[in-house]
Every structure is written in structure tokens, then in C-alpha cells.
Design an enzyme around this catalytic site. Structure first.
Site, mmCIF file in Angstrom:
data_model
loop_
_atom_site.group_PDB
_atom_site.id
_atom_site.type_symbol
_atom_site.label_atom_id
_atom_site.label_comp_id
_atom_site.label_asym_id
_atom_site.label_seq_id
_atom_site.Cartn_x
_atom_site.Cartn_y
_atom_site.Cartn_z
ATOM 1 C CD GLU A 160 13.901 23.703 11.771
ATOM 2 O OE1 GLU A 160 14.682 24.281 10.992
ATOM 3 O OE2 GLU A 160 13.953 23.876 13.004
ATOM 4 C CD GLU A 265 13.130 23.039 18.566
ATOM 5 O OE1 GLU A 265 13.321 24.208 18.183
ATOM 6 O OE2 GLU A 265 13.555 22.054 17.941
#
Ligand code: G3I
Length: 374
Positions: A160, A265
Site C-alpha cells: 500500500e 486478500e
């Protein structure tokens, strides 16, 4: 003549048997369904890692051939204080993976969130120098990756670091070291385990700005001779976002840079979104409101059907691009385990995964297995 007839007969019988087994063969699990297509993985929590959640573990062993630690390999858990490593949970996670012949993934080496504050400050609480932070990054990555060399097969090296508009997140790693922190993290990981796969992992990867920013970054890294094996699209989805088309464009764009693509995810929330953010900014949270928790007493059939269709649609997309996709990982075993029950509003009841709170496979599991044969 007799011998010839016998040979023809046996060939026909073989063909008949083969076609029967092929058409009628029904995989009994997700991992059987996707064998030779892509790994099917799942994130494990501490109760599963320490064999307390026996029902959950039975699902893991039956349906999955890859595992990732949901939390215990994050830097705040591995090195809460400088030089004080705690590997007990991570060692148990890796041992479970080896005992069950799993493709083991390490999550995550460098992330702006869940990094202990000591990484970034000196004894007076001031930001450390670029050199000190680089050394602290190198020490963490080298110690952790070396410990599991040859055992953890792939690492989420950086998590991220890019925003929806394609710019760099202004994390402490970025503001103190500069964008080079990403290259350095991959180089430190590669030096510690040259055979490990190395990934960049992020959410909202179907947003055009982020897609282009990640393509630019990965291309730059590869042009600098940095080993980047894959891009992880986290796959925290909703019933109505992102579109399959945008998600597919990103699968194609990342693959075109020459890396593997992973869905890392995967979960699909059915709950209303209190804010505008459709990503997974873990530090976001909103006050509880009953209106934001509409299915506390169960999921209406109509919503269950929508969720089912979303999962089938996305797995059809993954199968369409199976030559680009090396792994699809669910972010939890059952609905009860999901972070979605407490983000971005604490204390809700979500239904984002493939197995329900009674450890039963939802009907969509059989549907997903079914489309794998097409
Ligand atoms: O283990 C402690 C427990 O002892 C304590 O009583 C409890 C209450 O404070 O906290 C527990 O730790 C929590 C941990 O999950 C285990 O449940 C942490 O507070 C909580 O912050 C942590 O949340 C995790 C979150 O990342 C932040 O690390 C979620 O489980 C996890 O699903 C989520 O996963 C992230 C990925 O790593 C990166 N991509 C986004 C994704 C969702 O945010």
C-alpha cells in the site's frame, strides 16, 4: 483380424472411460478445482495457527493449498522494539504450512500501517536520518527473510505505497527516505533469499490512477534490475464495486509489465459503506449506527444471491485469465473471522467469505468448483 478388433475395442473403451471421468469428474474441494490453474489460499489468524480453531483448520486443510498470516508477520508483531524479535507465532505459522504442504506467503515486510513508531524516531522522538531508517529497514527485512529462507515462498515486500491518484503515499518511509525505499526493500529481501518470490501488494487496484501508478512503479523497478515477481491485487470488494471490467483491465495491465498477478486478500462485503473510501485504509473508522448494520440477524436471500453471483463472476474472470494469475487468496476462513465485521465500523455482522459462521461451505463454493471445469 481378431487382434485388430481387440485393439480397436480397447481404444474405444479407453476413450469412453476418459470422457466419462473428464465430464463426470467432480472436484471435491477448491484446491482440487483449481489444481494446475492457480494456488487457492487463505489468511490464518492466531487461533488457527495455534490449532485452537479445529473446525476452521479442517476447512483450511480440505480446501486450500496456500496460506498467509493475517497479522503475526507484520513488523509491529515481529519486532515491537528495536532488536527485540518475537518469532513464536510466525514460526508456528510456517511450521503449520510445511506440515500441510502449503505454499507459504509472508505478509508484510514494509507497510506504513502497523509499523512500530520506533522505526522512525530517535531517542528524543525526532525523525531519524535517511541512513538510520534505511539501516533499520535492512535489519528488519534481512533478519525476517533469512529466518524463513527457502520456506516462505513469496513475500509481500511493500504494502500500500501508492494512492488512488497514482502518487506515492506520504508515509514516513517515503518522507524520510524518498521513493527509493521501495527499491531498497525489494533489494534487501532478494539478498536475504534469492529464490523467494517478491510482490508489491495494494488495495483498490482497479482504480485507473492507482493502476497506472503501480504499472509505472513496477516498470521502473524492473528497468533498474530489481526483482519484482508479482503484483498483489488485494481484492477487498463490494457488491457493486469495482466493475469486473475495471478489475480485468488491471489484471491485464499488471501482467503486461511481465509480472505474475495475484488476488491476495479476497473478500466481498454486503454492508453499506459509511464513507466514500472504497479501499481498505485500515486506520479509517466510523461510529456505529444501526442503519449501517442491516443484517445482524441474518442475510436476506436476495442479498445472498447477489453475493453468490459476485463471487461466481469474479472467479469466472480469474479463470479467464488463469495464465496471468498465480494465486487467489481469501482473507479469512469463515465470516466470523473477517476483519470486515469491525472495519470501517466496529461491531457489525458481515458475510464476506466462502464459509459461514457454522463452518459450512456456502452454496457458492460448489458453484465456483463447478465453473472451474468449464
Ligand atoms: O491480537 C490483539 C488482541 O490481543 C487485542 O485484545 C485486540 C484488541 O485490541 O487486538 C488484537 O489485534 C488486532 C488484530 O487485527 C488481530 O485481531 C489489532 O488490534 C487489529 O488492528 C488487527 O487488524 C488487522 C489489520 O490488518 C491491521 O493490521 C486485521 O485483522 C487484518 O485483517 C487487516 O489486514 C489488512 C492487511 O494486512 C493489509 N491489507 C488490508 C487488510 C485489511 O485492513
Amino acid at each position: 483380424m481378431k487382434k485388430g478388433a481387440l485393439i480397436i475395442c480397447s481404444c474405444l473403451l479407453t476413450l469412453l472411460f476418459a470422457s466419462y471421468t473428464n465430464d463426470q469428474y467432480k472436484p471435491s474441494s477448491l484446491k482440487d478445482a483449481f489444481k494446475n490453474k492457480f494456488y487457492i489460499g487463505v489468511a490464518l489468524n492466531l487461533r488457527q495457527i495455534w490449532a485452537k480453531d479445529t473446525a476452521g483448520l479442517a476447512i483450511v486443510k480440505k480446501h486450500f493449498n496456500s496460506i498467509v498470516a493475517e497479522n503475526c508477520m507484520k513488523s509491529m508483531n515481529l519486532q515491537p522494539k528495536e532488536g527485540q524479535f518475537q518469532f513464536r507465532d510466525a514460526d508456528q505459522f510456517v511450521a503449520f504450512g510445511e506440515q500441510n504442504n502449503m505454499y507459504i506467503i509472508g505478509h508484510t515486510l514494509i507497510w506504513h500501517s502497523q509499523t512500530p513508531r520506533w522505526f522512525f524516531v530517535d531517542e528524543k522522538g525526532n525523525d531519524v536520518s535517511r541512513e538510520v531508517l534505511i539501516q533499520r529497514m535492512k535489519s528488519h527485512i534481512t533478519t525476517v527473510v533469512s529466518r524463513y529462507k527457502g520456506r516462505v515462498k513469496g513475500w509481500d515486500v511493500v504494502n500500500e505505497a501508492i494512492l488512488d491518484d497514482g502518487s506515492y503515499r506520504k508515509s514516513k518511509f517515503y518522507t524520510i527516505i524518498g521513493e527509493d525505499f521501495i527499491r531498497l526493500a525489494f533489494e534487501f529481501a532478494h539478498a536475504a533469499d534469492p529464490d523467494a518470490e517478491l510482490y508489491y501488494n495494494d488495495f483498490s487496484m482497479s482504480v485507473e490512477g492507482k493502476r497506472n501508478g503501480v504499472v509505472k512503479m513496477v516498470t521502473q523497478l524492473k528497468n533498474q534490475g530489481v526483482k519484482v515477481t508479482g503484483v498483489g491485487m488485494q481484492g477487498h470488494l463490494g457488491l457493486d464495486y469495482p466493475t469486473l471490467g475495471d478489475f480485468e483491465k488491471s489484471i491485464q495491465a499488471f501482467s503486461a509489465t511481465g509480472v505474475k498477478v495475484m488476488i491476495t486478500e479476497l473478500d466481498i462485503t454486503v454492508l453499506p459503506n459509511p464513507g466514500q473510501n472504497r479501499g481498505a485504509e485500515v486506520n479509517l473508522n466510523y461510529d456505529y449506527k444501526k442503519a449501517m448494520n442491516p443484517y445482524a440477524d441474518g442475510l436476506p436471500k436476495s442479498v445472498e444471491m447477489k453475493l453468490q453471483q459476485r463471487y461466481v463472476d469474479f472467479f469466472r474472470l480469474f479463470l479467464k485469465h488463469q495464465e496471468k494469475i498465480s494465486r487467489v487468496t481469501l482473507w479469512g476462513v469463515t465470516d466470523e473471522d473477517s476483519w470486515r465485521n469491525n472495519w470501517p465500523v466496529f461491531g457489525r455482522t458481515d458475510y464476506p467469505l466462502l464459509f459461514d459462521r457454522q463452518f459450512k461451505a456456502k452454496p457458492m463454493v460448489e458453484m465456483i468448483v463447478g465453473i472451474s471445469k468449464k
